[in-house]
Design an enzyme around this catalytic site. Structure first.
Site, PDB file in Angstrom:
ATOM      1  N   TYR A  42      34.247 -53.097 -11.619  1.00  0.00           N
ATOM      2  CA  TYR A  42      34.540 -51.852 -10.881  1.00  0.00           C
ATOM      3  C   TYR A  42      35.047 -52.196  -9.485  1.00  0.00           C
ATOM      4  O   TYR A  42      36.070 -51.673  -9.029  1.00  0.00           O
ATOM      5  CB  TYR A  42      33.290 -50.975 -10.795  1.00  0.00           C
ATOM      6  N   SER A  94      37.521 -47.319  -2.778  1.00  0.00           N
ATOM      7  CA  SER A  94      36.071 -47.355  -2.544  1.00  0.00           C
ATOM      8  C   SER A  94      35.736 -48.464  -1.561  1.00  0.00           C
ATOM      9  O   SER A  94      36.454 -49.477  -1.487  1.00  0.00           O
ATOM     10  CB  SER A  94      35.337 -47.635  -3.863  1.00  0.00           C
TER      11      SER A  94
HETATM   12  N1  LIG Z   1      30.498 -41.270  -6.005  1.00  0.00           N
HETATM   13  C1  LIG Z   1      30.591 -42.424  -5.379  1.00  0.00           C
HETATM   14  O1  LIG Z   1      29.585 -42.990  -4.941  1.00  0.00           O
HETATM   15  C2  LIG Z   1      31.942 -43.057  -5.154  1.00  0.00           C
HETATM   16  C3  LIG Z   1      32.061 -44.005  -4.117  1.00  0.00           C
HETATM   17  C4  LIG Z   1      33.311 -44.579  -3.887  1.00  0.00           C
HETATM   18  C5  LIG Z   1      34.394 -44.207  -4.653  1.00  0.00           C
HETATM   19  N2  LIG Z   1      34.244 -43.293  -5.646  1.00  0.00           N
HETATM   20  C6  LIG Z   1      35.443 -42.932  -6.418  1.00  0.00           C
HETATM   21  O2  LIG Z   1      35.710 -41.554  -6.238  1.00  0.00           O
HETATM   22  C7  LIG Z   1      36.389 -41.047  -7.367  1.00  0.00           C
HETATM   23  C8  LIG Z   1      35.696 -39.795  -7.844  1.00  0.00           C
HETATM   24  O3  LIG Z   1      34.372 -40.136  -8.218  1.00  0.00           O
HETATM   25  P1  LIG Z   1      33.181 -39.074  -8.285  1.00  0.00           P
HETATM   26  O4  LIG Z   1      32.006 -39.753  -7.721  1.00  0.00           O
HETATM   27  O5  LIG Z   1      33.621 -37.766  -7.748  1.00  0.00           O
HETATM   28  O6  LIG Z   1      32.971 -39.022  -9.877  1.00  0.00           O
HETATM   29  P2  LIG Z   1      32.639 -37.808 -10.876  1.00  0.00           P
HETATM   30  O7  LIG Z   1      32.177 -38.482 -12.113  1.00  0.00           O
HETATM   31  O8  LIG Z   1      31.790 -36.792 -10.214  1.00  0.00           O
HETATM   32  O9  LIG Z   1      34.071 -37.157 -11.102  1.00  0.00           O
HETATM   33  C9  LIG Z   1      35.094 -37.839 -11.756  1.00  0.00           C
HETATM   34  C10 LIG Z   1      35.972 -36.820 -12.458  1.00  0.00           C
HETATM   35  O10 LIG Z   1      37.022 -37.557 -13.110  1.00  0.00           O
HETATM   36  C11 LIG Z   1      37.168 -37.063 -14.423  1.00  0.00           C
HETATM   37  N3  LIG Z   1      37.716 -38.124 -15.276  1.00  0.00           N
HETATM   38  C12 LIG Z   1      37.067 -39.217 -15.743  1.00  0.00           C
HETATM   39  N4  LIG Z   1      37.899 -39.926 -16.518  1.00  0.00           N
HETATM   40  C13 LIG Z   1      39.088 -39.282 -16.534  1.00  0.00           C
HETATM   41  C14 LIG Z   1      40.326 -39.510 -17.171  1.00  0.00           C
HETATM   42  N5  LIG Z   1      40.513 -40.581 -17.974  1.00  0.00           N
HETATM   43  N6  LIG Z   1      41.343 -38.647 -16.964  1.00  0.00           N
HETATM   44  C15 LIG Z   1      41.160 -37.561 -16.173  1.00  0.00           C
HETATM   45  N7  LIG Z   1      40.002 -37.267 -15.558  1.00  0.00           N
HETATM   46  C16 LIG Z   1      38.982 -38.122 -15.736  1.00  0.00           C
HETATM   47  C17 LIG Z   1      35.769 -36.630 -14.850  1.00  0.00           C
HETATM   48  O11 LIG Z   1      35.812 -35.692 -15.925  1.00  0.00           O
HETATM   49  C18 LIG Z   1      35.231 -36.039 -13.559  1.00  0.00           C
HETATM   50  O12 LIG Z   1      35.552 -34.654 -13.445  1.00  0.00           O
HETATM   51  C19 LIG Z   1      36.411 -42.185  -8.399  1.00  0.00           C
HETATM   52  O13 LIG Z   1      37.662 -42.833  -8.365  1.00  0.00           O
HETATM   53  C20 LIG Z   1      35.316 -43.105  -7.907  1.00  0.00           C
HETATM   54  O14 LIG Z   1      35.531 -44.453  -8.306  1.00  0.00           O
HETATM   55  C21 LIG Z   1      33.045 -42.709  -5.907  1.00  0.00           C
END
Ligand SMILES: NC(=O)c1ccc[n+]([C@@H]2O[C@H](COP(=O)([O-])OP(=O)(O)OC[C@H]3O[C@@H](n4cnc5c(N)ncnc54)[C@H](O)[C@@H]3O)[C@@H](O)[C@H]2O)c1
Length: 246
Positions: A150, A137
Site C-alpha cells: 500500500y 498518503s
Molecule cells: N482513511 C485514511 O486513513 C487514509 C489516509 C491516507 C490516504 N487515504 C486515501 O484516501 C482515499 C480515500 O480513502 P477513504 O479512507 O475515504 O476510504 P473509504 O473506504 O471510506 O472510501 C473509498 C471509496 O472508494 C470506493 N472504491 C473502492 N474501490 C473502487 C473502485 N475500484 N472503483 C471505484 N470506487 C472504488 C469505495 O466504494 C468507497 O466509496 C484512498 O485513496 C486512500 O488510500 C486514506
C-alpha cells in the site's frame, strides 16, 4: 462559490474522504459526478448534495472510459478530476500479502490514475485547462511497517503526480497530490488492523496536532488545489497530516 461553472469528477466519492471532497466542491458551486464502485453510496451522496451518480470500477479500462464519456456527454467538458478511490491490504508482513491482493491494490490505486488520464487528459488539453488532484498518503512519504505494498502504491502516485504535472503544464493542466494522515473514514480500521482505543492512541501519538484527519480537511485542501486560487501550483505534494511528516 469558488468553483461556480466548473465540473468535477470525484472517484470513490461515495464514502470517506471522497464524500468530503464531493460535498465541498458542490458547496463551492461545482457540478459534481460522484463516481464509485458502490452505486448505493454514490446515489446517497448525490441525493444529499446534488450532481450525477455514476457506477465505475476505476481499475477497469472500459468502465473508466464509460465514466469519462458520461461526464463529457452531460457537461461537454471536465474541469476537475479527483483520483480518490483507493484500497489497502491489511497490515501484513510484506511476503504474506497474496498476489491477487497485491494486484488489486495496484490496479485500484495506481493503474486507475493511468486509465483516468487516458480517458480525460485529451479533453482537458484540448480545452487548455484542467486540474487533477490525486489522493496519495503520508504512507507514500513516511511509510509504516506491514503496509509495504500500500505504501509503495502511494509513492507511485506521488511520482506519477510530478511526472504528469511536468508533462501537462504546457497544455494548461495542473496536477497535484494530497497526502492525508490516517483519517476518520471506513478505511481507518483496515490501517489500524484492530480498531481498539490502544491502537488509535498509538497512531495519534505520531500526529503532532493530536487528531486524525477528516473528510472536511481533505475537502478544503482539494477545493483549494482545484480552484483558480492555486493557479500557479502544479506538481505539489501537500501533506494534510497535522505535522506527522515533519
Ligand atoms: N482513511 C485514511 O486513513 C487514509 C489516509 C491516507 C490516504 N487515504 C486515501 O484516501 C482515499 C480515500 O480513502 P477513504 O479512507 O475515504 O476510504 P473509504 O473506504 O471510506 O472510501 C473509498 C471509496 O472508494 C470506493 N472504491 C473502492 N474501490 C473502487 C473502485 N475500484 N472503483 C471505484 N470506487 C472504488 C469505495 O466504494 C468507497 O466509496 C484512498 O485513496 C486512500 O488510500 C486514506
Amino acid at each position: 462559490m469558488r468553483l461556480t461553472g466548473r465540473t468535477a469528477i470525484v472517484t470513490g466519492g461515495g464514502s470517506g474522504f471522497g464524500a468530503g471532497i464531493a460535498r465541498k466542491l458542490a458547496a463551492e458551486g461545482a457540478e459534481i459526478m460522484v463516481a464509485d464502485i458502490n452505486p448505493e453510496a454514490a446515489g446517497a451522496l448525490v441525493s444529499e448534495v446534488g450532481g450525477l451518480a455514476h457506477t465505475v470500477d476505476v481499475s477497469n479500462a472500459d468502465s473508466v472510459a464509460e465514466m469519462a464519456a458520461a461526464a463529457l456527454a452531460a457537461w461537454g467538458r471536465v474541469d476537475i478530476l479527483v483520483n480518490n478511490a483507493g484500497i489497502t491490504h491489511l497490515p501484513t508482513p510484506m511476503q504474506d500479502v497474496d498476489e491477487a491482493e497485491f494486484d488489486r491494490v495496484f490496479a485500484v490505486n495506481c493503474k486507475s490514475v493511468y486509465l483516468t488520464a487516458r480517458a480525460l487528459v485529451p479533453a482537458m488539453t484540448d480545452m487548455g485547462r484542467g486540474s487533477i488532484v490525486n489522493i496519495a498518503s503520508t504512507a507514500g512519504l513516511s511509510p509504516r511497517p506491514r503496509l509495504s505494498w500500500y505504501n509503495a502504491s502511494k509513492g507511485w502516485m506521488i511520482t506519477a503526480t510530478k511526472s504528469m504535472a511536468i508533462e501537462l503544464a504546457p497544455g494548461g493542466v495542473r496536477v497535484n497530490a494530497l497526502c492525508p494522515v490516517a483519517g476518520e473514514t471506513p478505511l481507518l480500521a483496515s490501517f489500524l488492523g484492530e480498531d481498539t482505543p490502544q491502537m488509535r492512541a498509538k497512531f495519534l501519538a505520531t500526529i503532532p496536532l493530536g487528531r486524525f484527519s477528516t473528510p472536511e480537511d481533505l475537502g478544503n485542501a482539494a477545493c483549494f488545489l482545484a480552484s483558480d486560487e492555486a493557479a500557479m501550483i502544479t506538481g505539489a505534494v501537500l501533506t494534510v497530516d497535522g505535522g506527522r511528516c515533519i
